[in-house]
Design a protein around this motif. Structure first.
Motif, PDB file in Angstrom:
ATOM      1  N   LEU A  15       0.855  -1.212   0.089  1.00 52.65           N
ATOM      2  CA  LEU A  15      -0.104  -0.111  -0.053  1.00 52.65           C
ATOM      3  C   LEU A  15       0.920   1.304  -0.019  1.00 52.65           C
ATOM      4  CD1 LEU A  15      -2.641   1.720   0.251  1.00 52.65           C
ATOM      5  CD2 LEU A  15      -2.535   0.995   2.770  1.00 52.65           C
ATOM      6  N   THR A 286     -10.039   1.577   7.155  1.00 49.73           N
ATOM      7  CA  THR A 286     -10.566   0.297   6.491  1.00 49.73           C
ATOM      8  C   THR A 286      -9.366  -0.653   7.023  1.00 49.73           C
ATOM      9  OG1 THR A 286     -10.915  -0.514   4.552  1.00 49.73           O
ATOM     10  CG2 THR A 286      -8.972   0.782   4.411  1.00 49.73           C
ATOM     11  N   LEU A 288      -6.874  -4.346   5.411  1.00 47.72           N
ATOM     12  CA  LEU A 288      -6.667  -5.387   4.391  1.00 47.72           C
ATOM     13  C   LEU A 288      -5.699  -6.306   4.919  1.00 47.72           C
ATOM     14  CD1 LEU A 288      -3.109  -4.847   3.985  1.00 47.72           C
ATOM     15  CD2 LEU A 288      -3.909  -2.644   3.131  1.00 47.72           C
ATOM     16  N   ASP A 309      -4.873  -6.292  -1.971  1.00 46.47           N
ATOM     17  CA  ASP A 309      -5.497  -5.303  -1.202  1.00 46.47           C
ATOM     18  C   ASP A 309      -4.739  -3.924  -1.318  1.00 46.47           C
ATOM     19  OD1 ASP A 309      -7.315  -6.923  -0.813  1.00 46.47           O
ATOM     20  OD2 ASP A 309      -6.758  -7.715   1.398  1.00 46.47           O
ATOM     21  N   GLU A 312      -4.891  -2.357  -4.763  1.00 45.65           N
ATOM     22  CA  GLU A 312      -6.031  -1.826  -5.087  1.00 45.65           C
ATOM     23  C   GLU A 312      -6.403  -0.571  -4.185  1.00 45.65           C
ATOM     24  OE1 GLU A 312      -8.351  -3.672  -7.772  1.00 45.65           O
ATOM     25  OE2 GLU A 312      -6.235  -3.302  -8.223  1.00 45.65           O
ATOM     26  N   LEU A 313      -6.179  -0.787  -3.014  1.00 54.10           N
ATOM     27  CA  LEU A 313      -6.572   0.350  -2.229  1.00 54.10           C
ATOM     28  C   LEU A 313      -5.850   1.695  -2.488  1.00 54.10           C
ATOM     29  CD1 LEU A 313      -7.882   1.880   0.310  1.00 54.10           C
ATOM     30  CD2 LEU A 313      -6.230   0.695   1.775  1.00 54.10           C
ATOM     31  N   SER A 316      -7.210   3.131  -5.790  1.00 55.33           N
ATOM     32  CA  SER A 316      -8.362   3.592  -5.639  1.00 55.33           C
ATOM     33  C   SER A 316      -8.164   5.019  -4.874  1.00 55.33           C
ATOM     34  CB  SER A 316      -9.527   2.667  -4.725  1.00 55.33           C
ATOM     35  OG  SER A 316     -10.803   3.179  -4.770  1.00 55.33           O
ATOM     36  N   ALA A 326     -13.338   6.625  -2.437  1.00 57.66           N
ATOM     37  CA  ALA A 326     -12.315   5.532  -2.588  1.00 57.66           C
ATOM     38  C   ALA A 326     -12.468   4.185  -1.813  1.00 57.66           C
ATOM     39  CB  ALA A 326     -10.965   6.172  -2.521  1.00 57.66           C
ATOM     40  N   LEU A 327     -12.843   4.467  -0.519  1.00 60.02           N
ATOM     41  CA  LEU A 327     -12.919   3.458   0.216  1.00 60.02           C
ATOM     42  C   LEU A 327     -14.129   2.586  -0.017  1.00 60.02           C
ATOM     43  CD1 LEU A 327     -12.131   4.821   3.831  1.00 60.02           C
ATOM     44  CD2 LEU A 327     -10.667   3.678   2.275  1.00 60.02           C
ATOM     45  N   TYR A 330     -13.087   0.379  -3.077  1.00 55.92           N
ATOM     46  CA  TYR A 330     -12.154  -0.584  -2.569  1.00 55.92           C
ATOM     47  C   TYR A 330     -12.736  -1.732  -1.975  1.00 55.92           C
ATOM     48  CZ  TYR A 330      -8.973  -2.919   0.704  1.00 55.92           C
ATOM     49  OH  TYR A 330      -8.411  -3.783   1.506  1.00 55.92           O
ATOM     50  N   GLU A 331     -13.718  -1.377  -1.071  1.00 48.67           N
ATOM     51  CA  GLU A 331     -14.269  -2.679  -0.190  1.00 48.67           C
ATOM     52  C   GLU A 331     -15.306  -3.245  -1.007  1.00 48.67           C
ATOM     53  OE1 GLU A 331     -13.659  -0.289   4.158  1.00 48.67           O
ATOM     54  OE2 GLU A 331     -15.767  -0.589   3.256  1.00 48.67           O
ATOM     55  N   MET A 334     -12.913  -5.883  -2.727  1.00 50.73           N
ATOM     56  CA  MET A 334     -12.296  -6.627  -1.882  1.00 50.73           C
ATOM     57  C   MET A 334     -12.999  -7.849  -1.272  1.00 50.73           C
ATOM     58  SD  MET A 334     -11.619  -7.123   1.581  1.00 50.73           S
ATOM     59  CE  MET A 334     -11.765  -5.505   2.381  1.00 50.73           C
TER      60      MET A 334
END
Length: 369
Positions: A15, A286, A288, A309, A312-313, A316, A326-327, A330-331, A334
């Motif tokens: 990340l 969040t 991961l 994760d 991608e986070l 995003s 964005a969150l 992402y979720e 995921m």
């Protein structure tokens, strides 16, 4: 945007790296005193659709390929009587090369600007917009990401779920300098992995890139503390004898992986979060990796998904105008992929250690599923 990452494992570091590539700086708070403060674990097979995808997003694919081992994809699978059900040594790379976890971590750490990772930082309290460190300092952030593993301190902000014991426990040990000291066992395990599976127990061995074979003696046990209290103790000689008694009906070469090892034994009960674990959107926080979807290793997805994760986070966050959008994106992506992998992992754990597990797994792998 100020991003605070709790946990400096592969997911948290990925990340931080992908954020850096996209012009967003983050700070990682990690309890370990350094990236080499403890043994980083065994070898990982990096999947094209997850771990390798994350490494490409991080701009580190070439560095990964420089230390990856295509020969590590080899697999020998036998049952507790020694009958070989699968002996696979691909002539061509199959797309899932092996890499030592420590090497992968080194690549990620070295790719980050100096000071990104705050080693030796113990997080004692977490809020959606801040963390508190053991010295009493409070660090405020626009986003707090829990990348802090199975027993995450960040998870309770989002979910009351806790890891549950799977009914299977490992005792981990290893053998050093195997090509010189144990050439027969090096040949037996081969350049990749060897699984010997029977009803309720098994021995799993994997070749590492540092001349070691890492061995996991797996036992189905109702009590998650059983291996720590009744099998492993401070006397390695007695621990070894207890393990050899448990596996007294296994072939001698399999038993030798326990008998001739280096004398270090670590109990590892296997835990998992509920399959399909998810949470309602909570602003500014969040999860991961294992903090979000801890699962057993029997799908080979843990590290791969943690890295995906992280990538991608980061992507995003880089592509949305605000953190919450964005969150949410992402979720939404995921949750279903983690559920699918966790379900596969839970199913495989049960099937591997039931009667006929070796033959069943060989058939599954031979079918290309």
């Amino acid at each position: 945007m100020k991003v605070t990452i709790v946990g400096g494992g592969l997911g948290g570091l990925t990340l931080a790296r992908v954020l850096h590539v996209n012009g967003i700086e983050a700070v990682v708070y990690e309890l370990d005193g350094s990236s080499t403060a403890r043994d980083q674990g065994g070898t990982l097979d990096m999947h094209e659709e997850s771990g390798q995808r994350a490494l490409r997003a991080a701009g580190l694919f070439d560095q990964f390929r420089a230390v990856a081992r295509d020969e590590g994809e080899a697999l020998r699978l036998l049952d507790g009587r020694g009958v070989v059900h699968l002996d696979e040594r691909p002539d061509e790379p199959g797309g899932r090369p092996e890499v030592d976890r420590g090497e992968l971590k080194r690549i990620l750490v070295e790719s980050l600007p100096a000071g990104t990772v705050h080693w030796g930082s113990k997080v004692t309290a977490v809020e959606p917009s801040a963390i508190t460190l053991s010295g009493g300092d409070t660090v405020e952030a626009d986003l707090v990401v829990g990348a802090d593993g199975a027993w995450s301190k960040v998870r309770p902000l989002l979910s009351s779920a806790r890891p549950v014991y799977s009914g299977l426990s490992f005792v981990e040990t290893h053998m050093s300098d195997v090509d010189t000291r144990h050439p027969d066992l090096a040949a037996f395990v081969g350049p990749g992995s060897m699984f010997a599976l029977d009803d309720g127990k098994g021995v799993l061995a994997q070749r590492n890139g540092d001349g070691r074979i890492r061995v996991y003696a797996a036992v189905r046990a109702e009590d998650e503390n059983w291996v720590a209290t009744d099998v492993v103790d401070s006397d390695p000689v007695q621990t070894r004898l207890r393990l050899l008694e448990i596996f007294d009906d296994f072939p001698e070469l399999v038993r030798a992986l326990i008998a001739d090892g280096d004398g270090v034994f670590v109990p590892r009960p296997i835990h998992a979060l509920p399959v399909g674990h998810r949470w309602p959107r909570v602003p500014g926080v969040t999860l991961l990796g294992d903090a979000a979807h801890l699962m057993s290793p029997f799908a080979g997805e843990g590290a791969n998904l943690a890295m995906l994760d992280g990538a991608e986070l980061a992507l995003s966050l880089a592509s949305h105008d605000d953190v919450e959008s964005a969150l949410a994106a992402y979720e939404a992506a995921m949750f279903p992929r983690a559920e699918q992998a966790a379900r596969e992992s839970a199913t495989n754990l049960v099937e591997c250690f039931e009667p006929g597990g070796a033959a069943r797994l060989a058939g599954f792998m031979g079918s290309g599923q």
